[in-house]
Every structure is written in structure tokens, then in C-alpha cells.
Scaffold this active site. Sequence first.
Site, short mmCIF file in Angstrom:
data_model
loop_
_atom_site.label_atom_id
_atom_site.label_comp_id
_atom_site.label_asym_id
_atom_site.label_seq_id
_atom_site.Cartn_x
_atom_site.Cartn_y
_atom_site.Cartn_z
N HIS A 139 14.86 41.96 -30.20
CA HIS A 139 16.23 41.93 -30.69
C HIS A 139 16.56 40.64 -31.45
O HIS A 139 17.59 40.58 -32.13
CB HIS A 139 17.23 42.15 -29.54
CG HIS A 139 17.38 41.00 -28.60
ND1 HIS A 139 16.76 40.95 -27.37
CD2 HIS A 139 18.10 39.86 -28.68
CE1 HIS A 139 17.09 39.84 -26.75
NE2 HIS A 139 17.90 39.16 -27.53
N ASP B 176 11.19 45.26 -25.76
CA ASP B 176 11.98 44.18 -26.38
C ASP B 176 11.12 42.95 -26.62
O ASP B 176 11.53 41.83 -26.36
CB ASP B 176 13.20 43.82 -25.52
CG ASP B 176 14.19 42.93 -26.27
OD1 ASP B 176 14.19 42.97 -27.51
OD2 ASP B 176 14.96 42.19 -25.63
N SER C 237 17.27 33.69 -25.86
CA SER C 237 16.45 34.90 -25.93
C SER C 237 15.15 34.62 -26.66
O SER C 237 15.13 34.05 -27.75
CB SER C 237 17.21 36.01 -26.67
OG SER C 237 18.26 36.50 -25.89
#
Length: 457
Positions: free
Chosen positions: A112, A142, A216
Site C-alpha cells: 500500500h 500487502d 508502514s
Amino acid sequence: MLPVSRTRHLRLGIAVVALALALPAFAGTLPEAVNGQALPSLAPMIARVSPAVVNISSTSHRRVAVNPFFSDPIMRQFFGMPAVPSRELVQQSLGSGVIVNAQKGYILTNNHVIAGSDDIKVTLTDGKSYTAKVIGADAVSDLAVIQIHAPGLVALPFADSSKLRVGDFVVALGDPFGLGQSATSGIISGLQRQDLRRSGVQNYIQTDASINPGNSGGALVNLDGQLVGINSMIYSPSGASAGLGFAIPSNLAADVMKQLIAHGKVERGSLGVDVQNLTARVAAALGIKASGGALITNVLPDSPAAKAGLKPGDLVTSVNGNPVTDAQDLRNAQGLAPLGSTLRLGVDRGGRQLVIDATLTAISSQASGASLDARLAGASFSDTPSGNGIEGVTITDVAPGSRAARNGLDSGDVLVGVNNVATPNLVQLRRVFSLHPRVLLLTLVRQGQMVQLQIGG
């Protein structure tokens, strides 16, 4: 009472003064040692690990309608507009990544962070920036691998995440809010976390080390500076850290990374079943005494499940000896198992306990329209690459004069939903059409615009 209180305050004051005299005077810093014992510090490990953690900034460009009102061709014709008025929308995102191969410049991050990006920049701890290219991406886990070419890179070694225990100390490194690289410490709060309100494979490490937006794709390391996880998501009412951070285990990340580097994608197998959680109401209606499991609601024709003899109404209670408590457990078992492996399923069929072996086979990434529904004959469908930012199935070709063409389908359309059910991939699209819907309401992305087509029976 007053004299006693004064005595206590006096004794406390003397104790504080004595402690102050016993320690060396450092202006605003802790002493290096107390009674000859060095104070523990994470600084040496963090200094060694930090160069392997990078900042990632990505930019995407896409055209969007100025006003959705003009997406209707009748309205455009009325106002004399042959094309949909649009403008360019530029989106930027920040994240982190971990260098996992210094010689080849491979960087592991979250999908993402880079999904749909036209331009990806990687900034090292020395401030130097490099343009990166995508080697492979996998929306299900992911995870993504990108590559830069730079001298003197430092890579992080992988730890065996299967050996993690609740209570182990960990450090999270990344670039929260784009402020610059930061490190936070905590412990492993939980393992094999699932059911986190998202699709895909779920097998998360939970930690109370602060993870914030921008972290992230960053590193979760043990006290030896080894990679135990890729920071991925948080649970928070405010959007900032609330002590509930989740990371993808290093063992899973390493397996996915190898496939992405070798093939640019992850090849997964599937049983070819639709499942749901076993609720008390469903159990009572079907006369099932079990309190948990994955209830099979549909078996795709010619699938591994069909060949193994699984049927709708079967309750899967275990996989390879591990208990299955809900539908997500079975999805994880399929997503984490290597392609071609055999799953030994414990099955409750009407109160009878069965053991059924089923071998995971590859899921075709292409399909003809006729194989899905006769009304789509003449169209070819393919899974959409995960890097383009749209979760749907791409119509790669439409034969002129075919039924699909007459029903309004165009080559390049991305089918994102059928009858208000999301179709992020061919697996889900096949499941929707296996129900043989009488009327089709197709939701498509066409040249950046959302359109809908209704096709009768």
C-alpha cells in the site's frame, strides 16, 4: 500529625540530596554507570540497523472527473461536451522500507506504500535520494519489493519469526509523519493476530512499540538487530499510535519476497471453496453441534475441493492438525501454504468426522467471458496488476460484434463489481458468476471514470 509530616519531608529531602551527591553531575543526561554497572542502551544496535531502514515517497497521477454529473453521456450530449471534463489529480504518500539485499539494492516494503505510483523515491539515512523501480507487489500479503542502485548499502538480516514469544523486546524503526527516521521500543504483545477487518492473508505480530503513519513498510527488529517483521498497520481511534501496532512476520515476508524477486508476483493455490463463519444460528439450523469452524457454502466445479469430495455444508474444523475456528483460519491456511502442497482437512459432515486431503492448485489469472456468463461471450478477462491502484479484473480484449461488445463492454475496462459485490480478482468474479445471477449490474472503471452497465437475462 504536623510534626510527623515534617519529619517525613526532612528524611525525603536528605535522601534526595544523598542520591544526588552519590551520582556524578551530568547536565541533562543519565550517568553511564551506577555502582560500576553500565546502564543498558539500545543505541549501538539502532546505530547499526538504521542505515538499512529507508524513507519512501511515492507520487501518482490520474485524471478524475471535474463533475460526476458529466459522466452521463446524455448530459454531455445535452451540453455539447463530447468528452468527460477532467483534471489531473496528484497524490503523494510517505512510508518506509527495509534494505534486504545490499548488493542488488532490493528493498522490502508494504504494497500500500507504492501501489498505483508513477514515481518512487527512496531516501537513505545519509540524505541521498534514488529513483526506485517496482520488482513485484502482492496485495494479498500487502508486501512489495522495489530496487535502487546505490553504493555502500547496508542490509538487515532476517530472524526466524516462528521463535518469537509474547514478551520479547522489539524496536520499530521508520519515518513517522515524514519527520525523519525514528525508533520506538516495546514488546511482542501477541502473535498470529487475525480478523483485523481486512482481506488477504492475516498472521500478524502485535506490538506496543509505537507505530504511526509513515512507519508502514519499516522494520520491527529484535535486540540483536535482526528483522522480525515489517510494520504494516495500527488500530487507533485517532490515526496515531494507541499501542496496537501490527507487523507482517519475517518468515512470511521472506517467502513472499523470494517469489516477488523471482516472478514479480506470488503464485498461490486455492481449494476453490466459499466459506463463512459458523454462527450459533447457522449451527442450529443445520443441526451442527460444533461451536466453530469454516462452513463451506459453495464448491467451484473442477476445483481441488470438488476433486477431493468436499461438499457445501461440510464444516472444516482443522487443517494439518491445527484447529480451524472460523473462515479466516481456512483462508490463511490456503494463503500461507506453498503452491502444490496438500492440506489434510478435518471435516464434520452431518456429525460424521472425516479426514480429506486436497492439493492446492494454481488459480488461472485469465478467463474467457463465455466461461463466466454467456452474456460476456467475446470478452477476455485478466487479473489486474497490483501496482495500478485499482482492485478489479481487467477486460483485455473484446471481439468486435460479439455479445460482450453489444452489451457495452470495452477493452481496457476494469470490472470492480457485479451486482454490488466487489470483484478484486478472478477468483471472486468466478464466485459471483457461479451463483448464475439473472440480471447483471456491472461496475466498471473506464478511462478513470466509474460507469455502470445493466445487462438483462
